[in-house]
Design an enzyme around this catalytic site. Structure first.
Site, mmCIF file in Angstrom:
data_model
loop_
_atom_site.group_PDB
_atom_site.id
_atom_site.type_symbol
_atom_site.label_atom_id
_atom_site.label_comp_id
_atom_site.label_asym_id
_atom_site.label_seq_id
_atom_site.Cartn_x
_atom_site.Cartn_y
_atom_site.Cartn_z
ATOM 1 C CD1 TRP A 15 -9.423 -4.749 -1.561
ATOM 2 C CD2 TRP A 15 -10.863 -6.111 -0.514
ATOM 3 N NE1 TRP A 15 -9.421 -4.438 -0.217
ATOM 4 C CE2 TRP A 15 -10.287 -5.255 0.448
ATOM 5 C CE3 TRP A 15 -11.794 -7.066 -0.082
ATOM 6 C CZ2 TRP A 15 -10.619 -5.313 1.802
ATOM 7 C CZ3 TRP A 15 -12.119 -7.130 1.275
ATOM 8 C CH2 TRP A 15 -11.542 -6.254 2.194
ATOM 9 C CD GLU A 58 -11.641 -2.828 -4.551
ATOM 10 O OE1 GLU A 58 -12.023 -4.005 -4.694
ATOM 11 O OE2 GLU A 58 -12.368 -1.934 -4.066
ATOM 12 C CE LYS A 117 -10.265 -0.974 2.818
ATOM 13 N NZ LYS A 117 -11.371 -1.884 3.107
ATOM 14 C CG ASP A 165 -13.638 1.308 -3.464
ATOM 15 O OD1 ASP A 165 -13.898 2.396 -2.923
ATOM 16 O OD2 ASP A 165 -14.295 0.268 -3.237
ATOM 17 C CG HIS A 221 -10.417 1.330 -1.402
ATOM 18 N ND1 HIS A 221 -10.245 0.073 -1.902
ATOM 19 C CD2 HIS A 221 -11.530 1.261 -0.629
ATOM 20 C CE1 HIS A 221 -11.211 -0.721 -1.477
ATOM 21 N NE2 HIS A 221 -11.999 -0.018 -0.709
ATOM 22 C CG HIS A 266 -15.353 -1.407 -6.610
ATOM 23 N ND1 HIS A 266 -14.927 -2.268 -5.630
ATOM 24 C CD2 HIS A 266 -15.871 -2.188 -7.594
ATOM 25 C CE1 HIS A 266 -15.164 -3.513 -6.015
ATOM 26 N NE2 HIS A 266 -15.725 -3.486 -7.203
ATOM 27 C CG ASP A 321 -13.658 1.836 2.049
ATOM 28 O OD1 ASP A 321 -14.385 2.342 1.188
ATOM 29 O OD2 ASP A 321 -13.292 0.643 2.032
ATOM 30 C CG ASP A 326 -18.003 0.577 1.029
ATOM 31 O OD1 ASP A 326 -17.710 0.905 -0.128
ATOM 32 O OD2 ASP A 326 -17.251 -0.119 1.740
ATOM 33 C CG ASP A 348 -17.683 -1.831 -3.161
ATOM 34 O OD1 ASP A 348 -18.534 -2.382 -2.436
ATOM 35 O OD2 ASP A 348 -16.461 -1.887 -2.917
HETATM 36 C C1 RNT Z 1 -13.306 -3.440 0.303
HETATM 37 C C2 RNT Z 1 -13.426 -3.338 -1.170
HETATM 38 C C3 RNT Z 1 -14.162 -4.452 -1.828
HETATM 39 C C4 RNT Z 1 -15.459 -4.812 -1.138
HETATM 40 C C5 RNT Z 1 -16.385 -5.657 -1.961
HETATM 41 C C6 RNT Z 1 -17.417 -6.332 -1.125
HETATM 42 O O1 RNT Z 1 -12.804 -2.318 0.881
HETATM 43 O O2 RNT Z 1 -13.981 -2.115 -1.535
HETATM 44 O O3 RNT Z 1 -14.349 -4.130 -3.150
HETATM 45 O O4 RNT Z 1 -16.169 -3.684 -0.748
HETATM 46 O O5 RNT Z 1 -15.669 -6.514 -2.731
HETATM 47 ZN ZN ZN Z 2 -14.390 -1.848 -3.618
#
Ligand code: RNT
Ligand code: ZN
Length: 412
Positions: free
Chosen positions: A177, A218, A220, A251, A254, A278, A286, A288, A318
């Site tokens: 990523w 990955e 986004k 993810d 994303h 993720h 995003d 998290d 994640d």
């Molecule tokens: C960032 C991605 C990535 C990170 C981690 C820390 O938007 O999701 O995967 O969150 O690698």
């Molecule tokens: Zn991620």
């Protein structure tokens, strides 16, 4: 209670015993970065590049020893087969820059993961929180020295993934990523993507063992301060992965809020041997947040289970929350992932598919609704018991750990 639950599920044609047995075998890769707010051990500092940890709860792990202790405690309260998901920034005692990291800088992690009985280690190059992120760009940088530095970093990481695979005799996922993008309207959307493509080509050409390291990309949609343009977009990476026989990592933070990763999993399974995840929870962006036991999580788990894809979908977590006890955050999210998988395993999937194929949508809805109130908690409690994992009172142990250990950590 379990006997009653087993019977209730049998009436719907579901074998609860088989579900519990199967769940034990599904690995979940748990991220190390919930423990220290994505700071890492190599001096890079707080997360940057469009990702952000918010909150200032006390007790952040400040070094390798503390992070190990927290992982050990948290993981002991999470049932199931666990892998460790590491970022390159968690190198131990490295005196060289990230493009020269070697397996030896991660040997202490291997030793620790073996000690606590983990199933393997997955890996991520860390292309943020570093002086060589120039104008927000890494693998797509127009500065050749910068671009090459990150190519070398990824190649170094690939060899570290191979090392993890050797140590555990299981493949290791290496997920790429990058934060690359622009805050405002670009003058050129294509050339940065061509440079990213060139960088990925150079990385994959390094001569690594595809049986050992599984490379994922990955995508986004945007990040904080990177709102207008993301080089590694969904279309870019899906096409790159398809053409180069590597893997996509989805993810679920994303995408646009009305897009669902649960729906993307089967689309990719139609074309790919492996799909990586993720699992996270985005609130408005995003963000998290800690993964909760809610509909989209259950839907994601259902797509993995009912498509017989527990070997094909590599489940990783994640999320990072610094506003609450970090161990509790870790445990809530990881237990919820396990719960969702059990939930999915307890669906009469063949029967539901048959109803859909017969066009019997009335019964399909009726059955799906009935299933929601079956005695799931008894099956979950039985699984915990067999895993010798703490029951609903796990939080007492976290409170005790907080009082004994976390309270003594001064903020740095
Ligand atoms: C960032 C991605 C990535 C990170 C981690 C820390 O938007 O999701 O995967 O969150 O690698
Ligand atoms: Zn991620």
């Amino acid at each position: 209670m379990y006997e009653y639950a087993k019977k209730a599920y049998t009436e719907y044609g579901v074998d609860a015993e088989a579900a519990i047995e199967k769940l034990k075998e599904i690995p979940v890769s748990i991220h190390c970065w919930q423990g220290d707010d994505v700071v890492g051990l190599d001096g890079g500092g707080a997360a940057s590049g469009g990702i952000q940890t918010t909150g200032n709860y006390f007790g952040r792990a400040r070094n390798f020893e503390e992070l190990k202790a927290d992982i050990q405690k948290a993981f002991s309260l999470i049932p199931g087969k666990k892998r460790l998901n590491l970022h390159a920034s968690y190198a131990v005692g490295a005196e060289v820059d990230r493009d020269r990291y070697e397996p030896k800088h991660f040997a202490p992690w291997v030793e620790f993961a073996k000690e606590i009985g983990l199933d393997g280690i997955d890996f991520n190059p860390t292309m943020f929180s570093h002086k060589n992120v120039k104008d927000g760009l890494t693998l797509s940088s127009p500065d050749e020295a910068i671009r090459k530095f990150w190519v070398r970093h990824c190649i170094a990481c690939l060899h570290i993934s191979e090392y993890f695979a050797d140590e555990f005799q299981k493949p290791s996922l290496m997920n790429i990523w990058i934060p690359d993008g622009l805050k405002d309207v670009p003058a050129d959307r294509l050339t940065p993507r061509l440079r990213l493509k060139e960088s990925l080509d150079e990385i994959l050409a390094c001569g690594y063992d595809r049986e050992k390291a599984i490379v994922a990309v990955e995508s986004k949609v945007f990040g904080i301060g990177v709102e207008s343009y993301t080089v590694g977009s969904n279309e870019f990476y899906q096409n790159y992965a398809a053409k180069n026989n590597i893997c996509c990592l989805l993810d679920n933070g994303h995408y646009h809020p009305q897009e669902y990763v649960s729906d993307k999993i089967p689309s990719l399974l139609a074309f790919y041997d492996k799909v990586a995840l993720h699992v996270t929870r985005g609130v408005r962006w995003d963000s998290d947040h800690v993964v909760l036991f809610e509909d989209e999580l259950k839907e994601i788990a259902k797509e993995v289970v009912r498509n017989d894809a527990t070997d094909k979908v590599l489940i990783g977590l994640d999320y990072f929350d610094a506003s609450i006890n970090r161990l509790a955050a870790w445990i809530v999210g990881a237990r919820n992932m396990q719960k969702a998988l059990l939930w999915a395993l307890l669906q009469p999937n063949a029967k539901l598919k048959a109803l859909q194929n017969e066009g019997n949508f009335t019964e399909l809805m009726v059955l799906q609704e009935e299933l929601k109130t079956l005695p799931f908690d008894a099956a979950w409690a039985e699984y915990l018991k067999r895993q010798k994992a703490a029951g609903a009172d796990w939080f007492n142990q976290v409170k005790e750990y907080e009082n004994k250990i976390l309270k003594n950590r001064k903020r740095v």
